[in-house]
Design a protein around this motif. Structure first.
Motif, PDB file in Angstrom:
ATOM      1  N   ILE A  54      -9.707   1.277   7.481  1.00 55.73           N
ATOM      2  CA  ILE A  54      -9.177   2.492   6.872  1.00 55.73           C
ATOM      3  C   ILE A  54     -10.164   3.024   5.844  1.00 55.73           C
ATOM      4  O   ILE A  54     -10.444   4.228   5.796  1.00 55.73           O
ATOM      5  N   ASP A  55     -10.721   2.134   5.034  1.00 53.64           N
ATOM      6  CA  ASP A  55     -11.690   2.530   4.021  1.00 53.64           C
ATOM      7  C   ASP A  55     -12.904   3.195   4.677  1.00 53.64           C
ATOM      8  O   ASP A  55     -13.387   4.231   4.197  1.00 53.64           O
ATOM      9  N   GLN A  60     -15.824   8.356   5.780  1.00 57.31           N
ATOM     10  CA  GLN A  60     -16.357   9.360   6.703  1.00 57.31           C
ATOM     11  C   GLN A  60     -15.708  10.724   6.477  1.00 57.31           C
ATOM     12  O   GLN A  60     -16.379  11.749   6.555  1.00 57.31           O
ATOM     13  N   VAL A  61     -14.424  10.738   6.185  1.00 58.30           N
ATOM     14  CA  VAL A  61     -13.728  11.999   5.906  1.00 58.30           C
ATOM     15  C   VAL A  61     -14.297  12.624   4.636  1.00 58.30           C
ATOM     16  O   VAL A  61     -14.631  13.817   4.618  1.00 58.30           O
ATOM     17  N   ALA A  77     -13.866   3.676  -5.496  1.00 61.76           N
ATOM     18  CA  ALA A  77     -12.723   2.849  -5.917  1.00 61.76           C
ATOM     19  C   ALA A  77     -11.412   3.467  -5.440  1.00 61.76           C
ATOM     20  O   ALA A  77     -10.511   2.751  -4.978  1.00 61.76           O
ATOM     21  N   GLU A  78     -11.280   4.782  -5.539  1.00 59.89           N
ATOM     22  CA  GLU A  78     -10.057   5.440  -5.078  1.00 59.89           C
ATOM     23  C   GLU A  78      -9.885   5.288  -3.570  1.00 59.89           C
ATOM     24  O   GLU A  78      -8.769   5.057  -3.092  1.00 59.89           O
ATOM     25  N   MET A  79     -10.982   5.400  -2.826  1.00 59.30           N
ATOM     26  CA  MET A  79     -10.902   5.214  -1.376  1.00 59.30           C
ATOM     27  C   MET A  79     -10.456   3.793  -1.042  1.00 59.30           C
ATOM     28  O   MET A  79      -9.622   3.600  -0.155  1.00 59.30           O
ATOM     29  N   ALA A  83      -7.013   2.817   0.892  1.00 62.63           N
ATOM     30  CA  ALA A  83      -7.087   1.970   2.086  1.00 62.63           C
ATOM     31  C   ALA A  83      -6.224   0.722   1.927  1.00 62.63           C
ATOM     32  O   ALA A  83      -5.511   0.322   2.856  1.00 62.63           O
ATOM     33  N   ALA A  84      -6.265   0.113   0.745  1.00 63.03           N
ATOM     34  CA  ALA A  84      -5.449  -1.083   0.489  1.00 63.03           C
ATOM     35  C   ALA A  84      -3.963  -0.744   0.571  1.00 63.03           C
ATOM     36  O   ALA A  84      -3.176  -1.495   1.146  1.00 63.03           O
ATOM     37  N   TYR A  85      -3.588   0.399   0.005  1.00 61.50           N
ATOM     38  CA  TYR A  85      -2.180   0.822   0.061  1.00 61.50           C
ATOM     39  C   TYR A  85      -1.735   1.022   1.514  1.00 61.50           C
ATOM     40  O   TYR A  85      -0.701   0.503   1.932  1.00 61.50           O
ATOM     41  N   TRP A  86      -2.503   1.795   2.284  1.00 64.91           N
ATOM     42  CA  TRP A  86      -2.120   2.072   3.671  1.00 64.91           C
ATOM     43  C   TRP A  86      -2.070   0.795   4.494  1.00 64.91           C
ATOM     44  O   TRP A  86      -1.168   0.614   5.322  1.00 64.91           O
TER      45      TRP A  86
END
Length: 92
Positions: A54-55, A60-61, A77-79, A83-86
């Motif tokens: 996901i990260d 890439q987005v 860090a936000e990405m 990713a960790a949340y999703w």
């Protein structure tokens, strides 16, 4: 001796960066998801995907390499947090 010291310093820097990358905060990611992502995405979007996968996609987005309906501006860090949340939400 100097060469070995430089190699050791480089190895420590790499390991430190890896440890920081693994310190993602899913709770912080959840806040970003609620503000930015949840209008279009839900946990099922990420079913079976790891936080690393996901990260990579989010990177890439943000870089403009993958089409997305809106421009995203997130730090590394936000990405990682998103990713960790999703990954947590999708794979429960």
């Amino acid at each position: 001796m100097f060469r070995y010291s430089m190699i050791a310093i480089a190895a420590i820097a790499v390991l430190g960066a890896a440890a920081t990358a693994n310190a993602a905060d899913p709770a912080a990611g959840g806040k970003i998801v609620k503000e930015v992502c949840s209008a279009c995405h839900d946990p099922s979007t990420w079913k079976g995907k790891s936080a690393a996968q996901i990260d990579a996609l989010i990177h890439q987005v943000v870089a403009g390499k993958v089409m997305h309906p809106r421009k995203l501006t997130l730090t590394d860090a936000e990405m990682a947090d998103v990713a960790a949340y999703w990954a947590d939400a999708a794979n429960k």
